[in-house]
Scaffold this motif. Structure first.
Motif, PDB file in Angstrom:
ATOM      1  N   SER A   1      24.885  24.815  33.459  1.00 40.86           N
ATOM      2  CA  SER A   1      26.164  25.042  34.132  1.00 40.86           C
ATOM      3  C   SER A   1      26.544  23.771  34.879  1.00 40.86           C
ATOM      4  O   SER A   1      25.715  23.165  35.552  1.00 40.86           O
TER       5      SER A   1
ATOM      6  N   ASN B   1      31.189  29.965  35.552  1.00 42.70           N
ATOM      7  CA  ASN B   1      30.489  29.209  34.505  1.00 42.70           C
ATOM      8  C   ASN B   1      29.041  29.657  34.402  1.00 42.70           C
ATOM      9  O   ASN B   1      28.534  29.921  33.313  1.00 42.70           O
ATOM     10  N   THR B   2      28.382  29.755  35.544  1.00 36.66           N
ATOM     11  CA  THR B   2      26.996  30.211  35.550  1.00 36.66           C
ATOM     12  C   THR B   2      26.921  31.673  35.109  1.00 36.66           C
ATOM     13  O   THR B   2      26.008  32.054  34.371  1.00 36.66           O
TER      14      THR B   2
END
Length: 187
Positions: free
Chosen positions: A13, A22-23
């Motif tokens: 990420s 995103n993570t």
């Protein structure tokens, strides 16, 4: 039933923010990936020191990154866009791989979770840097699927069926590519 792992994918990420979409997308990828794919979410981005070229010993965080990259059959990135490009922390990670060719010929892909019309600068700069380091971009696995902050569950994953289906398609594309590569390499 014993599951034989045929591929190892390192998930990176580009965000250091807690609660990052995103993570969350990468954590969800871990859940939807087929059982024969082993995944590892890289969590050392914030620990990497600023890149300084030279021949001295690698700092411990960099040595750990290199070990993770060497053990992976592929790398899947998911990064936000900051000021129109990659976040500096992800660019720093990539700079650490230049002199040692850690990503040279390594299969890579990315997921863009930004809303439509956003995130294209990050993807373009990621493509440029990955091309520069000689990574092998797996185009069918590079996808966009919007993930909004409200979609992130308390466990850090995304329950949305459309997001999960797209991430499943990314996993299938990586599995297909890696299956071909690993089969060729073992003959």
């Amino acid at each position: 039933m014993t599951v034989v792992v045929s591929a190892r994918i390192l998930l990176v990420s580009g965000s250091t923010r807690p609660g990052s979409t995103n993570t969350a997308a990468l954590r969800t990828f871990e859940v939807v990936a087929p059982q024969d794919i082993s995944t590892e979410l890289y969590t050392g981005l914030a620990d990497l020191p600023a890149f300084v070229p030279g021949d001295g010993p690698s700092p411990a965080a960099v040595a750990e990154l290199r070990e993770r990259l060497a053990a992976a059959d592929a790398v899947l990135f998911c990064t936000p866009e900051y000021a129109g490009l990659l976040p500096g922390s992800l660019k720093n990670l990539l700079e650490w791989t230049v002199g040692t060719a850690d990503l040279h010929e390594k299969p890579v892909a990315w997921i863009n979770v930004a809303a439509e019309g956003r995130g294209d600068g990050a993807v373009a700069s990621l493509r440029t840097v990955l091309g520069y380091v000689g990574a092998q971009i797996i185009e069918p696995a590079c996808r966009r699927v919007t993930v909004l902050g409200a979609m992130v569950e308390p466990d850090g994953t995304v329950a949305d069926t459309r997001v999960r289906a797209t991430l499943g398609e990314v996993a299938a594309a990586l599995e297909t590519h890696l299956g071909q590569v690993l089969d060729t390499g073992s003959t």
